[in-house]
Write a protein that holds these residues in place. Structure first.
Motif, PDB file in Angstrom:
ATOM      1  N   ARG A   1       0.666  15.432 -10.276  1.00  0.00           N
ATOM      2  CA  ARG A   1      -0.709  15.829 -10.613  1.00  0.00           C
ATOM      3  C   ARG A   1      -1.159  15.128 -11.884  1.00  0.00           C
ATOM      4  N   THR A   2      -2.354  14.525 -11.794  1.00  0.00           N
ATOM      5  CA  THR A   2      -2.982  13.949 -12.974  1.00  0.00           C
ATOM      6  C   THR A   2      -4.325  14.657 -13.146  1.00  0.00           C
ATOM      7  N   ASP A   3      -4.435  15.437 -14.227  1.00  0.00           N
ATOM      8  CA  ASP A   3      -5.611  16.270 -14.455  1.00  0.00           C
ATOM      9  C   ASP A   3      -5.833  17.165 -13.219  1.00  0.00           C
ATOM     10  N   SER A   4      -7.010  17.069 -12.593  1.00  0.00           N
ATOM     11  CA  SER A   4      -7.275  17.931 -11.450  1.00  0.00           C
ATOM     12  C   SER A   4      -6.999  17.221 -10.124  1.00  0.00           C
ATOM     13  N   GLU A   5      -6.507  15.966 -10.196  1.00  0.00           N
ATOM     14  CA  GLU A   5      -6.306  15.186  -8.974  1.00  0.00           C
ATOM     15  C   GLU A   5      -4.834  15.219  -8.572  1.00  0.00           C
ATOM     16  N   THR A   6      -4.551  15.406  -7.311  1.00  0.00           N
ATOM     17  CA  THR A   6      -3.191  15.372  -6.802  1.00  0.00           C
ATOM     18  C   THR A   6      -2.995  14.095  -5.984  1.00  0.00           C
TER      19      THR A   6
ATOM     20  N   ASN B   1       6.186   6.099  -8.225  1.00  0.00           N
ATOM     21  CA  ASN B   1       5.346   7.079  -8.912  1.00  0.00           C
ATOM     22  C   ASN B   1       3.897   6.592  -8.909  1.00  0.00           C
ATOM     23  N   PRO B   2       2.980   7.267  -8.239  1.00  0.00           N
ATOM     24  CA  PRO B   2       1.595   6.781  -8.158  1.00  0.00           C
ATOM     25  C   PRO B   2       0.858   6.811  -9.490  1.00  0.00           C
ATOM     26  N   ARG B   3       1.391   7.540 -10.472  1.00  0.00           N
ATOM     27  CA  ARG B   3       0.769   7.511 -11.797  1.00  0.00           C
ATOM     28  C   ARG B   3       1.077   6.222 -12.534  1.00  0.00           C
ATOM     29  N   ALA B   4       2.160   5.526 -12.102  1.00  0.00           N
ATOM     30  CA  ALA B   4       2.567   4.300 -12.785  1.00  0.00           C
ATOM     31  C   ALA B   4       2.361   3.048 -11.942  1.00  0.00           C
ATOM     32  N   VAL B   5       2.329   3.206 -10.620  1.00  0.00           N
ATOM     33  CA  VAL B   5       2.317   2.053  -9.719  1.00  0.00           C
ATOM     34  C   VAL B   5       1.012   2.001  -8.936  1.00  0.00           C
ATOM     35  N   GLU B   6       0.330   0.868  -9.040  1.00  0.00           N
ATOM     36  CA  GLU B   6      -0.896   0.667  -8.279  1.00  0.00           C
ATOM     37  C   GLU B   6      -0.586   0.223  -6.853  1.00  0.00           C
TER      38      GLU B   6
ATOM     39  N   GLY C   1       4.373  -7.105   5.313  1.00  0.00           N
ATOM     40  CA  GLY C   1       3.940  -5.718   5.245  1.00  0.00           C
ATOM     41  C   GLY C   1       4.197  -4.960   6.524  1.00  0.00           C
ATOM     42  N   GLY C   2       5.441  -4.896   6.967  1.00  0.00           N
ATOM     43  CA  GLY C   2       5.775  -4.151   8.176  1.00  0.00           C
ATOM     44  C   GLY C   2       5.803  -2.668   7.927  1.00  0.00           C
ATOM     45  N   PRO C   3       5.969  -1.880   8.963  1.00  0.00           N
ATOM     46  CA  PRO C   3       6.026  -0.427   8.816  1.00  0.00           C
ATOM     47  C   PRO C   3       7.131  -0.022   7.870  1.00  0.00           C
ATOM     48  N   GLY C   4       6.809   0.845   6.935  1.00  0.00           N
ATOM     49  CA  GLY C   4       7.812   1.304   5.992  1.00  0.00           C
ATOM     50  C   GLY C   4       7.996   0.361   4.835  1.00  0.00           C
ATOM     51  N   GLY C   5       7.456  -0.874   4.944  1.00  0.00           N
ATOM     52  CA  GLY C   5       7.574  -1.809   3.843  1.00  0.00           C
ATOM     53  C   GLY C   5       6.773  -1.336   2.667  1.00  0.00           C
ATOM     54  N   GLY C   6       5.618  -0.755   2.963  1.00  0.00           N
ATOM     55  CA  GLY C   6       4.869  -0.044   1.937  1.00  0.00           C
ATOM     56  C   GLY C   6       3.864  -0.883   1.206  1.00  0.00           C
ATOM     57  N   SER C   7       2.840  -0.265   0.755  1.00  0.00           N
ATOM     58  CA  SER C   7       1.847  -0.785  -0.174  1.00  0.00           C
ATOM     59  C   SER C   7       1.014   0.413  -0.560  1.00  0.00           C
ATOM     60  N   SER C   8       0.079   0.187  -1.442  1.00  0.00           N
ATOM     61  CA  SER C   8      -0.760   1.322  -1.822  1.00  0.00           C
ATOM     62  C   SER C   8      -1.587   1.819  -0.657  1.00  0.00           C
ATOM     63  N   GLY C   9      -1.672   1.032   0.425  1.00  0.00           N
ATOM     64  CA  GLY C   9      -2.422   1.464   1.583  1.00  0.00           C
ATOM     65  C   GLY C   9      -1.598   2.152   2.645  1.00  0.00           C
ATOM     66  N   SER C  10      -0.312   2.274   2.446  1.00  0.00           N
ATOM     67  CA  SER C  10       0.542   2.928   3.454  1.00  0.00           C
ATOM     68  C   SER C  10       1.433   3.935   2.774  1.00  0.00           C
TER      69      SER C  10
ATOM     70  N   LEU D   1       1.815  -2.685 -11.680  1.00  0.00           N
ATOM     71  CA  LEU D   1       1.754  -1.482 -12.496  1.00  0.00           C
ATOM     72  C   LEU D   1       0.311  -1.140 -12.857  1.00  0.00           C
ATOM     73  N   LYS D   2       0.071   0.137 -13.066  1.00  0.00           N
ATOM     74  CA  LYS D   2      -1.223   0.543 -13.585  1.00  0.00           C
ATOM     75  C   LYS D   2      -1.282   0.223 -15.075  1.00  0.00           C
ATOM     76  N   PRO D   3      -2.447  -0.145 -15.584  1.00  0.00           N
ATOM     77  CA  PRO D   3      -2.557  -0.482 -17.008  1.00  0.00           C
ATOM     78  C   PRO D   3      -2.031   0.650 -17.886  1.00  0.00           C
ATOM     79  N   GLY D   4      -1.178   0.295 -18.842  1.00  0.00           N
ATOM     80  CA  GLY D   4      -0.632   1.273 -19.778  1.00  0.00           C
ATOM     81  C   GLY D   4       0.361   2.233 -19.167  1.00  0.00           C
ATOM     82  N   ALA D   5       0.901   1.902 -18.011  1.00  0.00           N
ATOM     83  CA  ALA D   5       1.824   2.808 -17.306  1.00  0.00           C
ATOM     84  C   ALA D   5       3.045   3.128 -18.152  1.00  0.00           C
ATOM     85  N   THR D   6       3.458   4.388 -18.117  1.00  0.00           N
ATOM     86  CA  THR D   6       4.677   4.831 -18.799  1.00  0.00           C
ATOM     87  C   THR D   6       5.400   5.827 -17.881  1.00  0.00           C
TER      88      THR D   6
END
Length: 492
Positions: free
Chosen positions: A56-61, A343-348, A22-31, A389-394
């Motif tokens: 945007r998902t509903d009122s959350e960005t 895509n944060p709507r599809a990837v946890e 997990g180096g810089p730029g390697g990425g995770s949901s926390g970076s 993936l997030k459950p049910g991701a499309t």
């Protein structure tokens, strides 16, 4: 090496996430960093700064998750591991770089029609859960030796006492003789040897005087310490004096990298030659020997517009100097970088496997003053990500973009491609393309040798997959991979 705990499901991709660095730029949901959620292929005539984008998902960005790294075509780590295993030794963990294992294997990516890149993105699910692997493949157009521009090559050859290992200098001589016989009349070669000091054996000589160059190679003799600094500085001086704007200008360092005189640190060595290195003179480091200064050779290559390879047998020498180098001397791209936006709507969460010392910050992607990788003709670069993936991701899963500069004009250009969740193969081991399966086995093997665990797979299971894939791929390299995994099990 320590890994950040990431909450994922049990199984192959779960361990894959834990095993990846997990180096810089390697990425995770926390970076996370701002970047386009989708990047369409395009070319630039001028640099452009990253464009913030949100989904945007509903009122959350939510901000897109981004992984950025410099491209790398090094293969030295795999060559080193191959030698040590053949000798019944376990490779040193610090010398294992998973991306160099993967990039040692042939891919089937389509070639571009021009001098840029094609971008290939695919992946597969890991069983029936939400874990997946995503592959980003980048490919340049190959060229024939007769069609390439002329080359100015400066060989910097280690003849110090540490090169006295039986057969080591003989392998270097044979490699150089092979290459000299393959080069074209328009090419020019200079030869520098170094031990206690650098010595010029042949100033820049046209290949019409091939016999003089062969004689210089035959004159190489062992003795003295390893003053790599002196040899490298003299080599760059010679390359700079004979620089031809219409040619490919390259320094080729052949050494075990065990510097013990002069400056021995890659950072300060690079500082001493950076002026010439910045004048479109690229570097290829060729490692040799049972004992090998891997970090020095790899970091010199990565930071001096170059690449690193390793050879230990005549077969490898012939492959590098007789088959590959003559058609890959010139460049297709300078300072090439990749950026993958999930895509944060599809990837946890996600994790890049390898490229630990090539990671970049997201904002450095379109900063053309930041160093990338130098890529030659016919090269492929592959990056693997483990993804939760997030459950049910499309919908869209990720978009990959490559940015590079023209080798001559330095004008930047980009190309990109996206992949949807629905594009993933149903199961890696039964439905994914053979080459993707090979890439995962190669990466898992590397991670296992480094960390003694990999993706939930043991050496026996990896050997079974490699054996099955060697028949399907009809590729001697995959057959060799199966054999190496077997040897690793014997010495584990």
């Amino acid at each position: 090496m320590k890994f950040r705990p990431i909450a994922v499901g049990v199984g192959l991709a779960g361990v894959l996430l834990l095993a990846a660095c997990g180096g810089p730029g390697g990425g995770s949901s926390g970076s996370e960093a701002k970047a386009p959620a989708h990047v369409a292929p395009r070319r630039d005539s001028s640099p452009e700064q990253p464009r913030p984008a949100t989904t945007r998902t509903d009122s959350e960005t939510t901000t897109a998750q981004v992984s950025t790294f410099a491209l790398d075509v090094d293969t030295a780590s795999y060559g080193y591991a191959r030698r040590t295993l053949a000798e019944g030794r376990w490779p040193e963990a610090g010398r294992i770089r998973p991306e160099e294992f993967v990039n040692s294997f042939r891919q089937d990516y389509a070639q571009p029609a021009d001098n840029g890149f094609t971008v290939h993105v695919d992946g597969a699910r890991m069983g029936e859960g939400d874990n997946a692997v995503v592959r980003v493949g980048l490919q340049t157009r190959a060229s024939e030796a007769a069609a390439r521009r002329p080359a100015n090559l400066t060989f910097v050859i280690d003849v110090s006492g540490s090169m006295a290992e039986p057969g080591r200098l003989d392998l270097v001589r044979k490699s150089l003789h092979t290459l000299l016989d393959q080069l074209a009349p328009g090419d020019q070669v200079s030869i520098v040897a170094f031990s206690d000091q650098g010595t010029l054996l042949a100033s820049m000589t046209p290949l019409v005087s091939r016999a003089e160059l062969h004689a210089a190679v035959d004159s190489l003799a062992i003795g003295g310490g390893t003053n790599l600094e002196s040899g490298l500085r003299l080599g760059y001086d010679e390359a700079a004096k004979a620089f031809r704007a219409a040619a490919t200008n390259r320094v080729i360092l052949l050494s075990d990298g065990l510097a013990n005189q002069g400056d021995t640190q890659w950072r300060s060595l690079l500082d001493k030659v950076k002026e010439q290195a910045g004048k479109q003179i690229t570097l290829l480091t060729v490692g040799v020997g049972r004992e090998y200064g891997d970090e020095l050779m790899e970091q010199l290559a990565d930071n001096a517009d170059g690449a690193a390879v390793y050879m230990s047998t005549e077969e490898e020498a012939t492959k590098i100097f007789g088959n590959q180098l003559t058609t890959t001397i010139e460049l297709r791209a300078r300072d090439a970088k990749a950026q993958v936006a999930f895509n944060p709507r599809a990837v946890e969460s996600y994790q890049l496997i390898g490229y630990d010392n090539r990671a970049l910050a997201a904002e450095e992607f379109r900063d053309d003053t930041k160093d990338g990788g130098e890529i030659g003709p016919g090269h492929s670069v592959t990056a693997l990500y483990s993804v939760k993936l997030k459950p049910g991701a499309t919908g869209q899963l990720a978009a990959a973009t490559v940015r590079w500069q023209d080798p001559d004009t330095r004008n930047p250009a980009e190309a990109g491609k996206a992949v949807d969740v629905g594009d993933l193969s149903g199961d890696l081991w039964s439905k994914a393309p053979v080459r993707l399966q090979v890439d995962v086995v190669a990466a898992a093997f590397a991670v296992y040798m480094r960390d003694r665990e990999a993706f939930g797979l043991d050496l026996r299971t990896l050997a079974q997959h490699a054996g099955r894939l060697s028949a399907a791929a009809e590729d001697p390299m995959v057959t060799e991979l199966s054999s190496l995994i077997g040897k690793a099990a014997e010495v584990a």
